[in-house]
Design an enzyme around this catalytic site. Sequence first.
Site, PDB file in Angstrom:
ATOM      1  N   LYS A 150       0.862  -1.173   0.000  1.00  0.00           N
ATOM      2  CA  LYS A 150       0.000   0.000   0.000  1.00  0.00           C
ATOM      3  C   LYS A 150       0.901   1.226   0.000  1.00  0.00           C
ATOM      4  O   LYS A 150       1.744   1.385   0.898  1.00  0.00           O
ATOM      5  CB  LYS A 150      -0.921   0.000   1.223  1.00  0.00           C
ATOM      6  CG  LYS A 150      -1.802   1.229   1.325  1.00  0.00           C
ATOM      7  CD  LYS A 150      -2.838   1.037   2.406  1.00  0.00           C
ATOM      8  CE  LYS A 150      -3.606   2.312   2.680  1.00  0.00           C
ATOM      9  NZ  LYS A 150      -4.735   2.099   3.602  1.00  0.00           N
ATOM     10  N   LYS A 152       1.551   5.191   0.078  1.00  0.00           N
ATOM     11  CA  LYS A 152       1.009   6.480   0.480  1.00  0.00           C
ATOM     12  C   LYS A 152       1.447   7.563  -0.511  1.00  0.00           C
ATOM     13  O   LYS A 152       2.643   7.745  -0.775  1.00  0.00           O
ATOM     14  CB  LYS A 152       1.485   6.842   1.889  1.00  0.00           C
ATOM     15  CG  LYS A 152       0.860   5.986   2.986  1.00  0.00           C
ATOM     16  CD  LYS A 152      -0.635   6.254   3.128  1.00  0.00           C
ATOM     17  CE  LYS A 152      -1.213   5.550   4.346  1.00  0.00           C
ATOM     18  NZ  LYS A 152      -2.665   5.822   4.499  1.00  0.00           N
ATOM     19  N   ASP A 177      -2.780   5.104  -1.989  1.00  0.00           N
ATOM     20  CA  ASP A 177      -3.657   5.834  -1.077  1.00  0.00           C
ATOM     21  C   ASP A 177      -3.236   7.293  -1.056  1.00  0.00           C
ATOM     22  O   ASP A 177      -2.187   7.635  -0.527  1.00  0.00           O
ATOM     23  CB  ASP A 177      -3.562   5.230   0.327  1.00  0.00           C
ATOM     24  CG  ASP A 177      -4.529   5.875   1.310  1.00  0.00           C
ATOM     25  OD1 ASP A 177      -5.308   6.757   0.888  1.00  0.00           O
ATOM     26  OD2 ASP A 177      -4.498   5.503   2.495  1.00  0.00           O
ATOM     27  N   ASP A 226     -12.434   6.064   1.646  1.00  0.00           N
ATOM     28  CA  ASP A 226     -11.966   5.922   3.023  1.00  0.00           C
ATOM     29  C   ASP A 226     -12.543   7.062   3.849  1.00  0.00           C
ATOM     30  O   ASP A 226     -13.530   6.904   4.557  1.00  0.00           O
ATOM     31  CB  ASP A 226     -10.440   5.901   3.075  1.00  0.00           C
ATOM     32  CG  ASP A 226      -9.900   5.681   4.485  1.00  0.00           C
ATOM     33  OD1 ASP A 226     -10.700   5.620   5.440  1.00  0.00           O
ATOM     34  OD2 ASP A 226      -8.676   5.588   4.657  1.00  0.00           O
ATOM     35  N   LYS A 248     -12.803   0.861   8.747  1.00  0.00           N
ATOM     36  CA  LYS A 248     -11.876   0.854   9.874  1.00  0.00           C
ATOM     37  C   LYS A 248     -12.688   0.888  11.162  1.00  0.00           C
ATOM     38  O   LYS A 248     -13.644   1.660  11.281  1.00  0.00           O
ATOM     39  CB  LYS A 248     -10.942   2.071   9.818  1.00  0.00           C
ATOM     40  CG  LYS A 248     -10.021   2.102   8.613  1.00  0.00           C
ATOM     41  CD  LYS A 248      -9.217   3.395   8.583  1.00  0.00           C
ATOM     42  CE  LYS A 248      -8.284   3.442   7.382  1.00  0.00           C
ATOM     43  NZ  LYS A 248      -7.602   4.754   7.254  1.00  0.00           N
ATOM     44  N   ASP A 298      -5.809  -4.574   5.111  1.00  0.00           N
ATOM     45  CA  ASP A 298      -4.716  -3.663   5.446  1.00  0.00           C
ATOM     46  C   ASP A 298      -4.625  -3.572   6.963  1.00  0.00           C
ATOM     47  O   ASP A 298      -5.104  -2.613   7.574  1.00  0.00           O
ATOM     48  CB  ASP A 298      -4.962  -2.295   4.811  1.00  0.00           C
ATOM     49  CG  ASP A 298      -3.868  -1.284   5.147  1.00  0.00           C
ATOM     50  OD1 ASP A 298      -2.734  -1.726   5.432  1.00  0.00           O
ATOM     51  OD2 ASP A 298      -4.151  -0.071   5.131  1.00  0.00           O
TER      52      ASP A 298
END
Length: 329
Positions: A150, A152, A177, A226, A248, A298
């Site tokens: 993943k 960033k 992301d 997200d 999350k 994740d």
Amino acid sequence: MTGPHLSVAVERFPIAGSFTISRGSRTEAVVVTATLTIDGATGRGECVPYARYGETVEGVVAAIEAVGPAIAAGRIGHADLAGAMPAGAARNAVDCAFWDLAAKRSGVPAFRVAGLDALKPLVTAYTLSLGTPDSMAEAARAAAHRPLLKVKLGGDGDPERIRAVRAGAPDAMLIVDANEGWTPENLADNLAAAEAAGVRLIEQPLPAGRDGALAGIARRVPVCADESLHGSGDLAALRDRYDAVNIKLDKAGGLTTALEIVAAAERAGLAVMVGCMVGTSLAMAPAILAAQRADFVDLDGPLLLARDRAPGLRYDGSTVYPPEPALWG
């Protein structure tokens, strides 16, 4: 009726190096742990306050402490939490502590109460922090053995970063992301770079509330909400802009609500990622239940720490194994 005693603690765990996203860098994970105790049994839950949503460590501690007397008096039980506390980190810690306490008192594992026959190991993404293309290429080479990375992003020069990571890890599956860091003006170039690099998923490219541009474009790489997703009530409004959602526990307000959102997302035809904040194994453990049917996982928080709590989850490379009861559930 007397309920359990609720206590709260703030703990700090150093991050290995630093963790950088589009909104800044950190060198430690500051977590808040809720503990419920009754009749010699103890349940724990961990959360990570998130400044993006106006949360502070002090505010989360105060919110947990505020419900303690009502829980101890038996006026608030597990089923009452959603009405007593808003979704967010504080409710997550208390909700997960209730799940753990119930498992400890009954001897029935939390996964069975959640309707699961068993827990399977999962392959988690491993996160590469935002940096220069050269530094990210180096990080990608060091992590190239991992099957899922993943990445960033969230600043000028993201196409170069994407190409650099792909060059450093040519065989890994990539998720990128942006943490709300792209703009309508650079969206097309960034999407094209992601497609050219074989990226499998793009998380939250545009700021929540200003992501309408996603509805008018052909999304050849699936796009995941997200920061735009909080509860199951958001799903209907997201379907024209997103192909997946990142659930999350800290956003949802606990495992209870996270499981509800997973089911609602499946009904809506949206792919599911179960993600995390940078926390310890205690925060990841309940998320493993929510992630059993996820398309993307994740839950690498402990892999990013210089020191996890003990006992912790077992990681074998990027495979994370279900929690033992001594940790949670």
